[in-house]
Design a protein around this motif. Structure first.
Motif, PDB file in Angstrom:
ATOM      1  N   PRO A  97       0.810  -1.224   0.000  1.00  0.00           N
ATOM      2  CA  PRO A  97       0.000   0.000   0.000  1.00  0.00           C
ATOM      3  C   PRO A  97       0.844   1.275   0.000  1.00  0.00           C
ATOM      4  O   PRO A  97       0.471   2.268  -0.623  1.00  0.00           O
ATOM      5  CB  PRO A  97      -0.821  -0.086   1.289  1.00  0.00           C
ATOM      6  N   SER A 124      -4.411  -2.531  -0.045  1.00  0.00           N
ATOM      7  CA  SER A 124      -4.418  -2.875   1.381  1.00  0.00           C
ATOM      8  C   SER A 124      -5.348  -4.035   1.717  1.00  0.00           C
ATOM      9  O   SER A 124      -5.546  -4.350   2.884  1.00  0.00           O
ATOM     10  CB  SER A 124      -4.814  -1.650   2.209  1.00  0.00           C
ATOM     11  N   TRP A 152      -5.295   2.738   5.909  1.00  0.00           N
ATOM     12  CA  TRP A 152      -4.777   3.224   4.634  1.00  0.00           C
ATOM     13  C   TRP A 152      -5.782   4.101   3.904  1.00  0.00           C
ATOM     14  O   TRP A 152      -5.404   5.093   3.278  1.00  0.00           O
ATOM     15  CB  TRP A 152      -4.325   2.068   3.756  1.00  0.00           C
TER      16      TRP A 152
END
Length: 121
Positions: free
Chosen positions: A46, A74, A113
């Motif tokens: 990520p 992610s 994320w």
């Protein structure tokens, strides 16, 4: 083709559930293996996608695509990994346990994320 496409997700979820359901908690992967896989899957991948998309300024012209890329980067590992190990040989027990652990980590990593991406956007 449409009927086949609709069945794909259901079959993948069924295979994942059946495989994870057969895990024995007597033999789990080592902590160092869990940390290495988690570092690559939930930090390096990520982070690389984030950096690439941000530096190329795709977030200006394609914000929805960038958010989708962050979600994909992610997300936990694919279910077909277990099928590959079963077909071509390997330690199915360790792979299954590792996937279960990665799915549990993804519950926390994905929102983090996405929040990081939304704050930079």
């Amino acid at each position: 083709m449409d009927l086949l496409g609709q069945a794909t997700v259901l079959i993948a979820v069924f295979v994942l559930g059946a495989t994870i359901g057969s895990i024995s908690f007597k033999q789990l992967p080592s902590i160092s293996d869990i940390l290495r896989v988690s570092l690559v899957k939930f930090v390096l991948v990520p982070g690389s996608v984030f950096t690439l998309v941000y530096l190329l300024n795709f977030n200006i012209s394609l914000p929805l695509v960038c958010t989708m890329l962050m979600i994909q980067a992610s997300s936990p590992p694919a279910t077909n990994l277990i099928l590959i190990v079963k077909r071509y040989g390997g330690d199915t027990q360790t792979i299954s346990a590792m996937m279960l652990i990665q799915y549990l980590i993804a519950i926390f990593a994905m929102p983090v994320w996405i929040a990081v991406w939304q704050n930079f956007n």
